[in-house]
Scaffold this motif. Sequence first.
Motif, PDB file in Angstrom:
ATOM      1  N   ILE A  58       0.889  -1.212  -0.035  1.00 27.66           N
ATOM      2  CA  ILE A  58      -0.051   0.064   0.147  1.00 27.66           C
ATOM      3  C   ILE A  58       0.934   1.326   0.015  1.00 27.66           C
ATOM      4  O   ILE A  58       0.930   2.159  -0.753  1.00 27.66           O
ATOM      5  N   LYS A  59       2.022   1.271   0.740  1.00 25.35           N
ATOM      6  CA  LYS A  59       2.654   2.497   0.790  1.00 25.35           C
ATOM      7  C   LYS A  59       3.515   2.550  -0.324  1.00 25.35           C
ATOM      8  O   LYS A  59       3.624   3.914  -0.815  1.00 25.35           O
ATOM      9  N   TYR A  60       3.966   1.649  -0.929  1.00 26.33           N
ATOM     10  CA  TYR A  60       4.776   1.845  -1.968  1.00 26.33           C
ATOM     11  C   TYR A  60       4.085   1.597  -3.397  1.00 26.33           C
ATOM     12  O   TYR A  60       4.860   1.254  -4.476  1.00 26.33           O
ATOM     13  N   LYS A  61       2.645   1.694  -3.502  1.00 26.35           N
ATOM     14  CA  LYS A  61       2.006   1.220  -4.545  1.00 26.35           C
ATOM     15  C   LYS A  61       2.416   2.117  -5.851  1.00 26.35           C
ATOM     16  O   LYS A  61       2.306   1.500  -6.974  1.00 26.35           O
ATOM     17  N   HIS A  62       2.866   3.352  -5.496  1.00 25.15           N
ATOM     18  CA  HIS A  62       3.181   4.259  -6.795  1.00 25.15           C
ATOM     19  C   HIS A  62       4.356   3.761  -7.361  1.00 25.15           C
ATOM     20  O   HIS A  62       4.747   4.047  -8.461  1.00 25.15           O
ATOM     21  N   SER A  63       5.032   2.982  -6.567  1.00 30.91           N
ATOM     22  CA  SER A  63       6.579   2.690  -7.328  1.00 30.91           C
ATOM     23  C   SER A  63       6.079   1.258  -8.212  1.00 30.91           C
ATOM     24  O   SER A  63       7.043   0.961  -9.002  1.00 30.91           O
TER      25      SER A  63
END
Length: 181
Positions: A58-63
């Motif tokens: 969830i925290k790094y979904k943008h990556s």
Amino acid sequence: MESIGDNALMLKVKTGELDHLGLLYERYKRPLFGYFYHMNNDKMLAEDLVQAVFMRVIKYKHSFRGDGKFKTWVFHIARNVNTDHHKKHKNYTDDIEDEHNELPEMETGIHAKEEQLTQMERALTMLDKDKRELLTLSKLKSMKYREIGELYDSTESAIKVKVFRAMQALKKQYEALEMTE
């Protein structure tokens, strides 16, 4: 919903459709649990680390770019979660290494194959972390050498060599355990 691929689901999660994360969790909780269990030999820790992986998803979904396999991406996160956990809990790591030499007593009447499997699991826990991880990913989690290479930022052929050497070390450890009995 079952027919949607992992990458497509993760791309939906990336755009904010977090309800799709549940299906990814259902697909990957068991493989991740198995990975963490084989790396740490602790069921409760394995469960906690699986949760930590999905918190990072969830925290790094943008990556997540979607050009590689989701499986490779999530196991890369899992490796980092495992490493970070052990950096935070150095004493815990020392305890695990001590526990690798102690396995629960086997019940009487266990068949020879079960004894061999237990012996093999014991030999696996006695390998160094890198060899244990390679064997866990390649043999127990059935990841392809190419996928493991992506995790390790290495070539497929280099991973094949490392897995071969890890298998030889496992065989040697297994034989040494057999001789002590």
